[in-house]
Design a protein around this motif. Structure first.
Motif, PDB file in Angstrom:
ATOM      1  N   VAL A   1       5.001  -4.448  -7.539  1.00 52.96           N
ATOM      2  CA  VAL A   1       5.268  -4.668  -6.111  1.00 52.96           C
ATOM      3  C   VAL A   1       4.985  -6.126  -5.749  1.00 52.96           C
ATOM      4  O   VAL A   1       5.797  -6.791  -5.077  1.00 52.96           O
ATOM      5  CB  VAL A   1       4.412  -3.729  -5.242  1.00 52.96           C
ATOM      6  CG1 VAL A   1       4.557  -4.078  -3.765  1.00 52.96           C
ATOM      7  CG2 VAL A   1       4.803  -2.275  -5.476  1.00 52.96           C
ATOM      8  N   VAL A   2       3.842  -6.629  -6.181  1.00 56.44           N
ATOM      9  CA  VAL A   2       3.479  -8.018  -5.869  1.00 56.44           C
ATOM     10  C   VAL A   2       4.485  -8.985  -6.487  1.00 56.44           C
ATOM     11  O   VAL A   2       4.919  -9.953  -5.836  1.00 56.44           O
ATOM     12  CB  VAL A   2       2.049  -8.325  -6.365  1.00 56.44           C
ATOM     13  CG1 VAL A   2       1.716  -9.799  -6.165  1.00 56.44           C
ATOM     14  CG2 VAL A   2       1.029  -7.461  -5.634  1.00 56.44           C
ATOM     15  N   SER A   3       4.876  -8.740  -7.731  1.00 60.81           N
ATOM     16  CA  SER A   3       5.849  -9.617  -8.396  1.00 60.81           C
ATOM     17  C   SER A   3       7.182  -9.628  -7.664  1.00 60.81           C
ATOM     18  O   SER A   3       7.818 -10.678  -7.504  1.00 60.81           O
ATOM     19  CB  SER A   3       6.060  -9.163  -9.848  1.00 60.81           C
ATOM     20  OG  SER A   3       4.915  -9.413 -10.623  1.00 60.81           O
ATOM     21  N   ARG A   4       7.602  -8.461  -7.185  1.00 60.46           N
ATOM     22  CA  ARG A   4       8.875  -8.403  -6.464  1.00 60.46           C
ATOM     23  C   ARG A   4       8.763  -9.063  -5.091  1.00 60.46           C
ATOM     24  O   ARG A   4       9.731  -9.673  -4.601  1.00 60.46           O
ATOM     25  CB  ARG A   4       9.347  -6.953  -6.358  1.00 60.46           C
ATOM     26  CG  ARG A   4       9.932  -6.480  -7.677  1.00 60.46           C
ATOM     27  CD  ARG A   4      10.146  -4.986  -7.768  1.00 60.46           C
ATOM     28  NE  ARG A   4      11.112  -4.470  -6.820  1.00 60.46           N
ATOM     29  CZ  ARG A   4      11.625  -3.234  -6.875  1.00 60.46           C
ATOM     30  NH1 ARG A   4      11.237  -2.420  -7.866  1.00 60.46           N
ATOM     31  NH2 ARG A   4      12.492  -2.822  -5.990  1.00 60.46           N
TER      32      ARG A   4
ATOM     33  N   PRO B   1      10.049  -4.747  -0.836  1.00 68.38           N
ATOM     34  CA  PRO B   1       9.483  -4.022  -1.978  1.00 68.38           C
ATOM     35  C   PRO B   1       8.519  -2.910  -1.576  1.00 68.38           C
ATOM     36  O   PRO B   1       8.470  -1.859  -2.229  1.00 68.38           O
ATOM     37  CB  PRO B   1       8.773  -5.120  -2.765  1.00 68.38           C
ATOM     38  CG  PRO B   1       9.564  -6.354  -2.471  1.00 68.38           C
ATOM     39  CD  PRO B   1       9.975  -6.210  -1.043  1.00 68.38           C
ATOM     40  N   LEU B   2       7.758  -3.110  -0.480  1.00 69.71           N
ATOM     41  CA  LEU B   2       6.841  -2.068  -0.024  1.00 69.71           C
ATOM     42  C   LEU B   2       7.593  -0.881   0.568  1.00 69.71           C
ATOM     43  O   LEU B   2       7.193   0.271   0.392  1.00 69.71           O
ATOM     44  CB  LEU B   2       5.854  -2.637   0.999  1.00 69.71           C
ATOM     45  CG  LEU B   2       4.759  -3.551   0.432  1.00 69.71           C
ATOM     46  CD1 LEU B   2       3.926  -4.145   1.564  1.00 69.71           C
ATOM     47  CD2 LEU B   2       3.859  -2.796  -0.530  1.00 69.71           C
ATOM     48  N   GLU B   3       8.677  -1.154   1.266  1.00 65.90           N
ATOM     49  CA  GLU B   3       9.484  -0.063   1.807  1.00 65.90           C
ATOM     50  C   GLU B   3      10.144   0.737   0.685  1.00 65.90           C
ATOM     51  O   GLU B   3      10.263   1.965   0.767  1.00 65.90           O
ATOM     52  CB  GLU B   3      10.544  -0.630   2.765  1.00 65.90           C
ATOM     53  CG  GLU B   3       9.960  -1.150   4.077  1.00 65.90           C
ATOM     54  CD  GLU B   3      10.984  -1.871   4.926  1.00 65.90           C
ATOM     55  OE1 GLU B   3      10.780  -1.949   6.162  1.00 65.90           O
ATOM     56  OE2 GLU B   3      11.994  -2.366   4.367  1.00 65.90           O
ATOM     57  N   MET B   4      10.568   0.035  -0.355  1.00 66.27           N
ATOM     58  CA  MET B   4      11.144   0.728  -1.514  1.00 66.27           C
ATOM     59  C   MET B   4      10.102   1.615  -2.181  1.00 66.27           C
ATOM     60  O   MET B   4      10.397   2.739  -2.611  1.00 66.27           O
ATOM     61  CB  MET B   4      11.685  -0.291  -2.525  1.00 66.27           C
ATOM     62  CG  MET B   4      12.902  -1.051  -2.068  1.00 66.27           C
ATOM     63  SD  MET B   4      13.466  -2.202  -3.336  1.00 66.27           S
ATOM     64  CE  MET B   4      14.802  -3.021  -2.460  1.00 66.27           C
TER      65      MET B   4
END
Length: 415
Positions: A378-381, A8-11
């Motif tokens: 982001v955290v949820s994903r 998710p962070l890379e996205m």
């Protein structure tokens, strides 16, 4: 996890890089961010996204551990001032679109909830969020309360995927939740979905709009007794599941001539032409987006809810969902899901630190609120990608702490 799978962070980084490619669409001047500086557009955006509840100087120390790379608070504020809040709205939208697989109920419907929450930024007399009076703040010893600012965030929340889909910010003194809800629903393009709304959103205009919006299925809680729609308030005190039709008109003359013969005729005070320069303070004009005479069809579900007092309490839901696919028991379960948006407000404010602002300027307040919504997603994903092992015979399932997940996500989201 495959090698080609992005976290998710890379996205999020990909979305930011794509936004920076046409940064001039989101800057106040064409020359902003054209020179090569230490604090470029990408770093400014990522620093804002990673803000927590600390002071601005502490946030910058955390963001730039290397003293040679660190920026002063003034330099950061100047860089942020080059951006428009629209860039964070754009990142929120594109980041949501980057998720390819969505959780759905019945493998058909995405489920959303709409509600609002207030945020209290630092007071600024020139802000559009400055309250015009001290209403809502108790007086102490007869003294006037200190002035304050209040932002009302209208939020569209994806319940099954636990992410924020859209947001409209309004001054608390000029809040119109129904208009904001309609604006968000008319922009929503996700295939078939169900949107759940609490009391305060009900009304003929909302129901008919939802009836006409493509792919929109709705569940709206409404009043069951006095003050509610006449036909609904007259339902017996037992579980009911009936189809209803309401006739509404905007013509006062037609209403006066016909309401005696038709006691269930509804008048909507929505004049198309205003002949009076000033109206009485008691005059309440209602929004109506359709023809002067209209018949509104919907399904009404009434059921008993538990109460510690021992008295019978009834809830009424207005919907256009099919009876066979969603009988009364499923309607109860579906409406109960709306509570998830309330718990998301708690996580947003206290786990992510959205109650703390680092500026008084309106644009910066908007940026920070949108940045918190992005990081919530982001955290949820991140959490959704982790499988938590469960043990047998446990009363409750193990779950990941959202607060701890926030801490870890921010720790690893560095330059």
């Amino acid at each position: 996890m495959s090698k080609n799978h992005k976290t998710p962070l890379e996205m999020l980084d990909d979305v930011i890089e794509e936004a920076v490619l046409h940064i001039n669409d989101f800057t106040n001047k064409p020359t902003d961010f054209t020179r090569n500086r230490k604090l470029n557009a990408q770093k400014t955006i990522k620093t804002t996204l990673n803000m927590q509840g600390n002071s601005l100087n502490t946030e910058l120390i955390d963001a730039f551990p290397d003293i040679n790379e660190r920026m002063t608070a003034s330099a950061y504020e100047q860089a942020k001032g080059k951006l428009k809040p629209d860039i964070f709205q754009y990142i929120l939208q594109k980041y949501n679109e980057s998720l390819k697989e969505y959780k759905k109920i019945n493998n058909v419907y995405r489920v959303f909830a709409i509600d609002g929450s207030d945020f209290n930024p630092p007071y600024n007399a020139n802000s559009e969020y400055a309250m015009k009076s001290s209403i809502g703040r108790p007086k102490r010893n007869g003294e006037e309360c200190k002035p304050y600012s209040l932002v009302h965030a209208n939020l569209l929340f994806d319940i099954e995927n636990r992410t924020y889909q859209d947001c409209i910010l309004q001054p608390k003194s000029e809040t119109n939740e129904r208009d904001a809800a309609l604006d968000m629903l008319k922009q929503l393009d996700v295939g078939k979905y169900i949107v759940i709304m609490d009391r305060g959103y009900d009304g003929f205009n909302m129901i008919e709009n939802c009836n006409r919006i493509k792919n929109c299925n709705y569940v709206i809680r409404t009043k069951s007794g006095a003050g509610g729609i006449k036909e609904i308030s007259e339902l017996p005190d037992r579980e009911c599941d009936v189809n209803m039709e309401f006739e509404v008109v905007t013509s006062n003359k037609y209403y006066v001539d016909n309401h005696k013969n038709n006691p269930y005729l509804h008048l909507i005070n929505s004049p198309k032409k205003h002949h009076k320069k000033y109206n009485s303070p008691n005059t309440k004009n209602q929004r109506w987006d359709f023809e002067w005479r209209c018949k509104i069809k919907c399904r009404v579900v009434k059921f008993r809810i538990s109460d510690d007092s021992g008295k019978d309490n009834w809830e009424v839901l207005v919907t256009n969902l099919n009876k066979k696919e969603f009988p009364i028991e499923k309607m109860k379960e579906l409406y109960h899901k709306r509570w998830d948006i309330e718990t998301s407000f708690r996580d947003l404010k206290y786990s992510l630190g959205a109650i703390q602002f680092h500026s008084k300027k309106d644009n910066f307040i908007k940026m920070e609120l949108l940045a918190h919504l992005i990081m919530f997603n982001v955290v949820s994903r991140n959490i959704s990608e982790i499988k938590v092992p469960q043990q047998r015979n446990n009363i409750y399932n193990y779950a990941i702490s959202f607060k701890e997940a926030c801490t870890l996500t921010r720790k690893y989201y560095r330059f």
